[in-house]
Structures are given as C-alpha cells and as structure tokens.
Design a protein around this motif. Structure first.
Motif, PDB file in Angstrom:
ATOM      1  N   ILE A 133       0.835  -1.201   0.000  1.00  0.00           N
ATOM      2  CA  ILE A 133       0.000   0.000   0.000  1.00  0.00           C
ATOM      3  C   ILE A 133       0.872   1.255   0.000  1.00  0.00           C
ATOM      4  O   ILE A 133       0.607   2.210  -0.739  1.00  0.00           O
ATOM      5  CB  ILE A 133      -0.969  -0.007   1.201  1.00  0.00           C
ATOM      6  CG1 ILE A 133      -1.973  -1.149   1.025  1.00  0.00           C
ATOM      7  CG2 ILE A 133      -1.684   1.334   1.336  1.00  0.00           C
ATOM      8  CD1 ILE A 133      -2.827  -1.415   2.241  1.00  0.00           C
ATOM      9  N   ASP A 134       1.924   1.253   0.795  1.00  0.00           N
ATOM     10  CA  ASP A 134       2.795   2.426   0.870  1.00  0.00           C
ATOM     11  C   ASP A 134       3.607   2.636  -0.405  1.00  0.00           C
ATOM     12  O   ASP A 134       4.016   3.759  -0.700  1.00  0.00           O
ATOM     13  CB  ASP A 134       3.757   2.302   2.057  1.00  0.00           C
ATOM     14  CG  ASP A 134       3.050   2.435   3.399  1.00  0.00           C
ATOM     15  OD1 ASP A 134       1.892   2.910   3.415  1.00  0.00           O
ATOM     16  OD2 ASP A 134       3.650   2.040   4.421  1.00  0.00           O
ATOM     17  N   ASN A 135       3.858   1.569  -1.141  1.00  0.00           N
ATOM     18  CA  ASN A 135       4.698   1.669  -2.341  1.00  0.00           C
ATOM     19  C   ASN A 135       3.950   1.230  -3.599  1.00  0.00           C
ATOM     20  O   ASN A 135       4.520   0.615  -4.487  1.00  0.00           O
ATOM     21  CB  ASN A 135       5.963   0.823  -2.149  1.00  0.00           C
ATOM     22  CG  ASN A 135       6.812   1.326  -1.025  1.00  0.00           C
ATOM     23  OD1 ASN A 135       7.324   2.436  -1.093  1.00  0.00           O
ATOM     24  ND2 ASN A 135       6.930   0.535   0.030  1.00  0.00           N
ATOM     25  N   TRP A 136       2.706   1.583  -3.706  1.00  0.00           N
ATOM     26  CA  TRP A 136       1.878   1.189  -4.846  1.00  0.00           C
ATOM     27  C   TRP A 136       2.461   1.655  -6.165  1.00  0.00           C
ATOM     28  O   TRP A 136       2.358   0.974  -7.183  1.00  0.00           O
ATOM     29  CB  TRP A 136       0.442   1.686  -4.682  1.00  0.00           C
ATOM     30  CG  TRP A 136       0.337   3.186  -4.668  1.00  0.00           C
ATOM     31  CD1 TRP A 136       0.376   3.998  -3.581  1.00  0.00           C
ATOM     32  CD2 TRP A 136       0.213   4.034  -5.808  1.00  0.00           C
ATOM     33  NE1 TRP A 136       0.281   5.310  -3.955  1.00  0.00           N
ATOM     34  CE2 TRP A 136       0.175   5.365  -5.334  1.00  0.00           C
ATOM     35  CE3 TRP A 136       0.118   3.816  -7.174  1.00  0.00           C
ATOM     36  CZ2 TRP A 136       0.060   6.463  -6.174  1.00  0.00           C
ATOM     37  CZ3 TRP A 136      -0.003   4.909  -8.014  1.00  0.00           C
ATOM     38  CH2 TRP A 136      -0.027   6.215  -7.516  1.00  0.00           C
ATOM     39  N   TYR A 137       3.106   2.800  -6.165  1.00  0.00           N
ATOM     40  CA  TYR A 137       3.666   3.339  -7.397  1.00  0.00           C
ATOM     41  C   TYR A 137       4.817   2.467  -7.911  1.00  0.00           C
ATOM     42  O   TYR A 137       5.021   2.346  -9.117  1.00  0.00           O
ATOM     43  CB  TYR A 137       4.127   4.783  -7.205  1.00  0.00           C
ATOM     44  CG  TYR A 137       5.082   4.987  -6.051  1.00  0.00           C
ATOM     45  CD1 TYR A 137       6.450   4.890  -6.239  1.00  0.00           C
ATOM     46  CD2 TYR A 137       4.601   5.257  -4.781  1.00  0.00           C
ATOM     47  CE1 TYR A 137       7.320   5.046  -5.183  1.00  0.00           C
ATOM     48  CE2 TYR A 137       5.456   5.423  -3.713  1.00  0.00           C
ATOM     49  CZ  TYR A 137       6.835   5.316  -3.916  1.00  0.00           C
ATOM     50  OH  TYR A 137       7.686   5.477  -2.872  1.00  0.00           O
ATOM     51  N   LEU A 138       5.578   1.834  -7.013  1.00  0.00           N
ATOM     52  CA  LEU A 138       6.638   0.922  -7.453  1.00  0.00           C
ATOM     53  C   LEU A 138       6.055  -0.304  -8.151  1.00  0.00           C
ATOM     54  O   LEU A 138       6.592  -0.772  -9.162  1.00  0.00           O
ATOM     55  CB  LEU A 138       7.490   0.480  -6.257  1.00  0.00           C
ATOM     56  CG  LEU A 138       8.344   1.559  -5.594  1.00  0.00           C
ATOM     57  CD1 LEU A 138       9.046   0.987  -4.372  1.00  0.00           C
ATOM     58  CD2 LEU A 138       9.342   2.118  -6.576  1.00  0.00           C
ATOM     59  N   PHE A 139       4.969  -0.801  -7.626  1.00  0.00           N
ATOM     60  CA  PHE A 139       4.313  -1.944  -8.253  1.00  0.00           C
ATOM     61  C   PHE A 139       3.716  -1.559  -9.604  1.00  0.00           C
ATOM     62  O   PHE A 139       3.761  -2.338 -10.551  1.00  0.00           O
ATOM     63  CB  PHE A 139       3.243  -2.539  -7.329  1.00  0.00           C
ATOM     64  CG  PHE A 139       3.838  -3.278  -6.171  1.00  0.00           C
ATOM     65  CD1 PHE A 139       4.310  -4.570  -6.331  1.00  0.00           C
ATOM     66  CD2 PHE A 139       3.951  -2.675  -4.935  1.00  0.00           C
ATOM     67  CE1 PHE A 139       4.877  -5.257  -5.270  1.00  0.00           C
ATOM     68  CE2 PHE A 139       4.518  -3.347  -3.872  1.00  0.00           C
ATOM     69  CZ  PHE A 139       4.990  -4.642  -4.035  1.00  0.00           C
ATOM     70  N   LEU A 140       3.203  -0.355  -9.708  1.00  0.00           N
ATOM     71  CA  LEU A 140       2.656   0.133 -10.972  1.00  0.00           C
ATOM     72  C   LEU A 140       3.770   0.247 -12.019  1.00  0.00           C
ATOM     73  O   LEU A 140       3.592  -0.166 -13.164  1.00  0.00           O
ATOM     74  CB  LEU A 140       1.952   1.474 -10.764  1.00  0.00           C
ATOM     75  CG  LEU A 140       1.264   2.058 -11.982  1.00  0.00           C
ATOM     76  CD1 LEU A 140       0.136   1.139 -12.442  1.00  0.00           C
ATOM     77  CD2 LEU A 140       0.726   3.434 -11.674  1.00  0.00           C
TER      78      LEU A 140
END
Length: 135
Positions: free
Chosen positions: A5-12
């Motif tokens: 949740i805190d690093n959603w942009y990395l997963f995107l």
C-alpha cells in the motif's frame, strides 16, 4: 500488505515495464511472425520453404539463402506452382516484414495454413548475422 500500500507506485512501474517487455512477444505471437532463429530451425527440422516477396531487383541484391522469389503481386498466381504441398511450413520474407504479413494473408486464403511471416524481414535476418546470398 502495508509495504504494498505504501509503495503502490513501485508496483505500478514494475507492472508497466513488464508489460512493455512482453508486448513484442505477444504481438509477434498474434501476427504469426517468426524470429530469424526460429526460421532456421524450421528450415532444418521441418523442411520449411522460404519465399521472398520482394521485387526481383531487391531479391537479387540479397536474400535468405535458399529462398525463392515470388513478388507480392504474383503470390496468388504462382505460389501453388512453387509450393505444391500445402502442409509444408511456408515462411514469407521481405525487406522489413510488412509485405510478408500481407503475403501471409494471401497464402492462407489459398489454403497454406502453415504460412508465417518472419518478424523484421531481411533486416532482422542480417542483424542476426545469418547468411545472405546475392544473385
């Protein structure tokens, strides 16, 4: 879960980059396009027939070793005389791959269900350092 949740942009970003890496493979599979290495395997193992759909002058300047020249405009009339066995794999090649994809459509209408285009055409063949012959 908190990390995700805190690093959603990395997963995107990871998902987008993975998609970009897979796109050429998916596109080539859908188009029925072959890599030069796969074409060599088909020639050696499956007795594939290589048809170059370039114009006569382009063919004379350089082509895949053992390829036969049938310009795109003559495919429908001459292909049945050149490749009598419709069960054989037919690899269609041109300079960049665009005409070969059109030729695949024409060949399949004639009953050559194993017709496929080589991705990237003769340019990809040369980039793979495979032999080219001139007539």
């Amino acid at each position: 879960m908190k990390f995700i949740i805190d690093n959603w942009y990395l997963f995107l970003v990871a998902l987008a980059s993975g998609g970009m890496l897979l796109w050429p493979l998916i596109k080539n599979a859908r188009d029925g396009a072959l890599t030069p290495a796969r074409v060599v395997q088909m020639i050696n193992r499956e007795k594939a027939v290589v048809i170059d759909v370039c114009e006569t002058e382009e063919f004379a300047a350089g082509h895949v070793v053992g390829a036969r020249n049938l310009p795109l405009g003559q495919i429908e009339e001459r292909l049945p005389g050149v490749v009598k066995n419709k069960a054989l794999p037919v690899v269609l090649v041109c300079a960049t791959g665009a005409r070969a994809r059109r030729a695949v459509t024409m060949a399949r209408k004639l009953g050559y269900d194993n017709a496929q285009a080589m991705a990237g055409g003769l340019a990809a063949w040369r980039a793979a350092s495979l032999p080219v012959e001139k007539t």
